[in-house]
Design a protein around this motif. Structure first.
Motif, PDB file in Angstrom:
ATOM      1  N   SER A  20      99.257  21.840 -43.230  1.00 11.07           N
ATOM      2  CA  SER A  20     100.070  21.798 -44.438  1.00 11.07           C
ATOM      3  C   SER A  20      99.635  22.893 -45.401  1.00 11.07           C
ATOM      4  O   SER A  20     100.445  23.600 -45.996  1.00 11.07           O
ATOM      5  N   ALA A  21      98.312  23.041 -45.536  1.00  6.01           N
ATOM      6  CA  ALA A  21      97.784  24.010 -46.495  1.00  6.01           C
ATOM      7  C   ALA A  21      98.050  25.448 -46.051  1.00  6.01           C
ATOM      8  O   ALA A  21      98.497  26.287 -46.837  1.00  6.01           O
ATOM      9  N   GLY A  23     100.006  28.231 -44.836  1.00  7.05           N
ATOM     10  CA  GLY A  23     101.445  28.431 -44.719  1.00  7.05           C
ATOM     11  C   GLY A  23     101.818  29.844 -45.144  1.00  7.05           C
ATOM     12  O   GLY A  23     100.980  30.741 -45.195  1.00  7.05           O
ATOM     13  N   GLY A  25     102.264  30.798 -47.915  1.00 11.29           N
ATOM     14  CA  GLY A  25     101.459  31.100 -49.094  1.00 11.29           C
ATOM     15  C   GLY A  25     100.214  31.915 -48.755  1.00 11.29           C
ATOM     16  O   GLY A  25      99.782  32.759 -49.534  1.00 11.29           O
ATOM     17  N   ILE A 104     110.423  21.639 -52.888  1.00 11.15           N
ATOM     18  CA  ILE A 104     109.835  22.773 -52.160  1.00 11.15           C
ATOM     19  C   ILE A 104     110.431  22.847 -50.752  1.00 11.15           C
ATOM     20  O   ILE A 104     110.785  23.918 -50.265  1.00 11.15           O
ATOM     21  N   THR A 249      98.548  26.932 -52.311  1.00  9.08           N
ATOM     22  CA  THR A 249      97.972  27.179 -50.991  1.00  9.08           C
ATOM     23  C   THR A 249      97.305  25.938 -50.415  1.00  9.08           C
ATOM     24  O   THR A 249      97.338  25.703 -49.220  1.00  9.08           O
ATOM     25  N   ILE A 254     100.882  17.745 -55.617  1.00 10.74           N
ATOM     26  CA  ILE A 254     102.321  17.491 -55.507  1.00 10.74           C
ATOM     27  C   ILE A 254     102.631  16.226 -54.710  1.00 10.74           C
ATOM     28  O   ILE A 254     103.770  15.808 -54.610  1.00 10.74           O
ATOM     29  N   VAL A 256     101.772  15.547 -51.396  1.00 10.49           N
ATOM     30  CA  VAL A 256     101.816  15.655 -49.943  1.00 10.49           C
ATOM     31  C   VAL A 256     100.541  15.113 -49.279  1.00 10.49           C
ATOM     32  O   VAL A 256     100.596  14.331 -48.322  1.00 10.49           O
ATOM     33  N   SER A 350     103.654  23.353 -42.516  1.00  8.35           N
ATOM     34  CA  SER A 350     103.715  23.036 -43.943  1.00  8.35           C
ATOM     35  C   SER A 350     104.989  22.269 -44.279  1.00  8.35           C
ATOM     36  O   SER A 350     104.954  21.293 -45.032  1.00  8.35           O
ATOM     37  N   SER A 353     105.073  18.597 -43.658  1.00  6.64           N
ATOM     38  CA  SER A 353     104.284  17.810 -44.626  1.00  6.64           C
ATOM     39  C   SER A 353     105.070  17.606 -45.920  1.00  6.64           C
ATOM     40  O   SER A 353     104.839  16.649 -46.654  1.00  6.64           O
ATOM     41  N   LEU A 354     105.995  18.521 -46.195  1.00 10.60           N
ATOM     42  CA  LEU A 354     106.812  18.391 -47.402  1.00 10.60           C
ATOM     43  C   LEU A 354     107.898  17.338 -47.219  1.00 10.60           C
ATOM     44  O   LEU A 354     108.372  16.732 -48.182  1.00 10.60           O
TER      45      LEU A 354
HETATM   46  N1  PFF Z   1     100.467  25.267 -48.729  1.00 13.36           N
HETATM   47  C1  PFF Z   1     101.687  25.846 -48.242  1.00 13.36           C
HETATM   48  C2  PFF Z   1     101.521  27.349 -48.173  1.00 13.36           C
HETATM   49  O1  PFF Z   1     100.464  27.876 -48.520  1.00 13.36           O
HETATM   50  O2  PFF Z   1     102.467  28.005 -47.756  1.00 13.36           O
HETATM   51  C3  PFF Z   1     102.875  25.501 -49.080  1.00 13.36           C
HETATM   52  C4  PFF Z   1     102.941  24.079 -49.527  1.00 13.36           C
HETATM   53  C5  PFF Z   1     103.004  23.057 -48.582  1.00 13.36           C
HETATM   54  C6  PFF Z   1     102.882  23.773 -50.864  1.00 13.36           C
HETATM   55  C7  PFF Z   1     102.993  21.731 -48.994  1.00 13.36           C
HETATM   56  C8  PFF Z   1     102.875  22.474 -51.295  1.00 13.36           C
HETATM   57  C9  PFF Z   1     102.928  21.473 -50.354  1.00 13.36           C
HETATM   58  F1  PFF Z   1     102.898  20.247 -50.762  1.00 13.36           F
END
Ligand code: PFF
Length: 520
Positions: A20-21, A23, A25, A104, A249, A254, A256, A350, A353-354
């Motif tokens: 999830s983290a 991604g 980002g 998101i 990141t 949020i 998740v 990611s 997880s959203l």
């Molecule tokens: N962490 C993911 C990224 O770095 O692309 C984006 C993201 C996923 C943001 C899940 C927030 C979230 F809850």
């Protein structure tokens, strides 16, 4: 009451949270932010944000999530309610923890679909004949349906790739936590690391590709990204950008991670697992994300061009500059494919997880089976996704990113830390966090979580409100043509928030009627 799903293994949830983290980002947003905010100096506020915001929130969400899961609640309304049952309003704060991820998801899954499309385009050599920025940019704009040109006459191909991506996402969550999410993350996360390492090695071996420009070499490429410009630290913007990047990141602030952690069992460790997932993300971001796109762009285009590209938008570096770089290398189709496929894997782990919080909300609070819940979520999300797909050029994606990916993230993080440290009580919270823990968190974090993190967040919000609130509300920086679209987006967002609040009300009323006195 049906039985809630659980993770099959500890490695499984760590991979899922890391997935999830890690991604888009990490590979697109971070390098662009660092390059445009003081280079190496950006790492100072970034590290501060990691230690004072990111890591504490990671532990908070793992702890609260596991706690709520013990009461069969997988999303913030129920989890917050479990903290203080006497308070009838607290659950409504939790609405943001379903709303934010949904918002998101709506644009993130669309961008993810571009990476799938571009990986196929690369593999089949569709990008190979293009050799200059402008043409590559038109290709992207044509694909996005922003302009009709020789490459694409309509948005249809983009829509088709969006459909495929959307259905893959739904397919994964349809199979549940251990059968879907955990299974895919256990494969996708290692594979994406391998892809990133291959690209990293390729970038390191670039040397000085242009003999006319001896200073455009790989060492200077790294220097360009990492040499600190300490002057940048004086601006407030760099601090806010670093804090925003940290939340985004790590996927914290949020809701998740709350949901993922709710599928843990009471005695499962959260401290070491949370730290492990955070570390994996930081390696992927700072080492891998920081070593691919910027140094590679530097050796081919030099410092001036790269600055203007980085400033012109997050997507240009990834979707315009990177394919051009690949085209100058041998076996360009393969490397282009690896780059975009890496982004796709990072994206899908990611986006699932959203999607999960909304699905969990329907399952837990309305007692609806998983498959039916995925259908309900799927239909709603599918309709909403059409806004970014068809109105990209009118700033809809930026608007959604601002509210979902920035504003509500910081707001919800503030709510979470206050509830954790002050309503639940730091003493309770600390004990809960260390139940079954394999790592004792240094005592200083008791102080940080109670005072520093909330104060830091409240300061960020206050300063931001002071400086920007009015111009955001009156859409000062939005062009006249785009205003109706931005306004429309805001109306839709407010309606979603209201609908979710009503859903919470209905769910609790039904529970009360059902005679579940303990829960009501
Ligand atoms: N962490 C993911 C990224 O770095 O692309 C984006 C993201 C996923 C943001 C899940 C927030 C979230 F809850």
């Amino acid at each position: 009451m049906k039985k809630r799903d659980t993770w099959a293994s500890r490695l499984g949830i760590i991979m899922a949270v890391a997935g999830s983290a890690i991604g888009l980002g990490n590979f697109l947003r971070f390098p662009a932010k660092a390059a445009s905010n003081g280079g190496g100096a950006f790492m100072i506020p970034y590290l501060v944000a990691l230690l004072l915001l990111g890591l504490p929130l990671m532990w908070i969400e793992w702890t609260l999530g596991r706690y709520g899961g013990g009461f069969e609640h997988g999303t913030a309304p129920g989890i917050f309610h479990s903290i203080r049952r006497k308070n009838r309003f607290i659950k409504y704060f939790g609405v943001i923890g379903i709303f934010g991820p949904l918002v998101i998801f709506i644009y993130y899954s669309y961008i993810e679909s571009w990476t799938l499309a571009y990986s196929i385009f690369s593999l089949f050599g569709k990008l190979s004949p293009i050799s200059d920025q402008q043409t590559m940019q038109s290709f992207l704009r044509g694909y996005q349906g922003v302009e009709a040109n020789g490459f694409f006459s309509s948005i249809l191909p983009a829509y088709a790739f969006f459909l495929v991506t959307f259905f893959i996402n739904m397919g994964v969550i349809y199979h549940g936590i251990r059968g879907g999410i955990e299974r895919i993350c256990r494969i996708a996360v290692p594979v994406l690391f391998i892809c990133a390492v291959i690209l990293l090695l390729r970038v390191l071996s670039l040397g000085t590709p242009d003999p006319q420009q001896p200073s455009w070499n790989i060492t200077n490429g790294f220097g360009f990204l990492w040499n600190p410009d300490f002057n940048a630290l004086k601006s407030g913007k760099i601090w806010i950008e670093a804090a925003g990047q940290m939340f985004f990141t790590l996927s914290v602030g949020i809701g998740v991670i709350l949901t993922y952690a709710s599928y843990l069992s009471k005695g499962d460790d959260v401290t070491l697992s949370g730290l492990s997932a955070t570390s994996l993300n930081e390696v992927a971001e700072v080492i891998l994300g920081g070593s691919i796109i910027i140094p590679a762009a530097f050796v081919f285009f030099g410092p001036d061009t790269i600055r203007s590209i980085a400033a012109s938008g997050t997507f240009n570096l990834g979707f315009v500059t990177m394919p051009l770089i690949m085209n100058r290398l041998p076996v360009s189709q393969l490397f282009g494919f690896i780059w975009f496929f890496l982004l796709f894997l990072a994206g899908i782990t990611s986006s699932i997880s959203l999607a999960q919080p909304a699905v969990a909300f329907i399952e837990d609070e309305f007692n609806i089976g998983r498959k039916k819940a995925v259908w309900i979520f799927g239909i709603v999300a599918f309709i909403l996704c059409h806004f970014p797909v068809f109105m990209l050029k009118h700033g809809v994606v930026d608007e959604l990113d601002f509210w979902g990916g920035t504003f509500f993230l910081v707001l919800f993080a503030t709510i979470e830390v206050i509830l954790f440290a002050w309503v639940f009580g730091i003493g309770n919270a600390w004990d809960e966090m260390h139940r079954g823990a394999d790592l004792r968190v240094p005592k200083i974090y008791k102080f940080i979580i109670k005072y520093v993190t909330p104060l830091f967040l409240l300061t960020v919000i206050t300063v931001w409100m002071w400086q920007e609130w009015l111009s955001v509300i009156v859409m000062k920086n939005v062009s006249a043509v785009d205003r109706p679209y931005v306004l429309g987006t805001r109306i839709v967002l407010i309606s979603i928030l209201a609908a979710l609040a009503i859903a919470v009300k209905i769910a609790w009323r039904r529970r009360e009627k059902g005679g579940d006195v303990n829960e009501a």
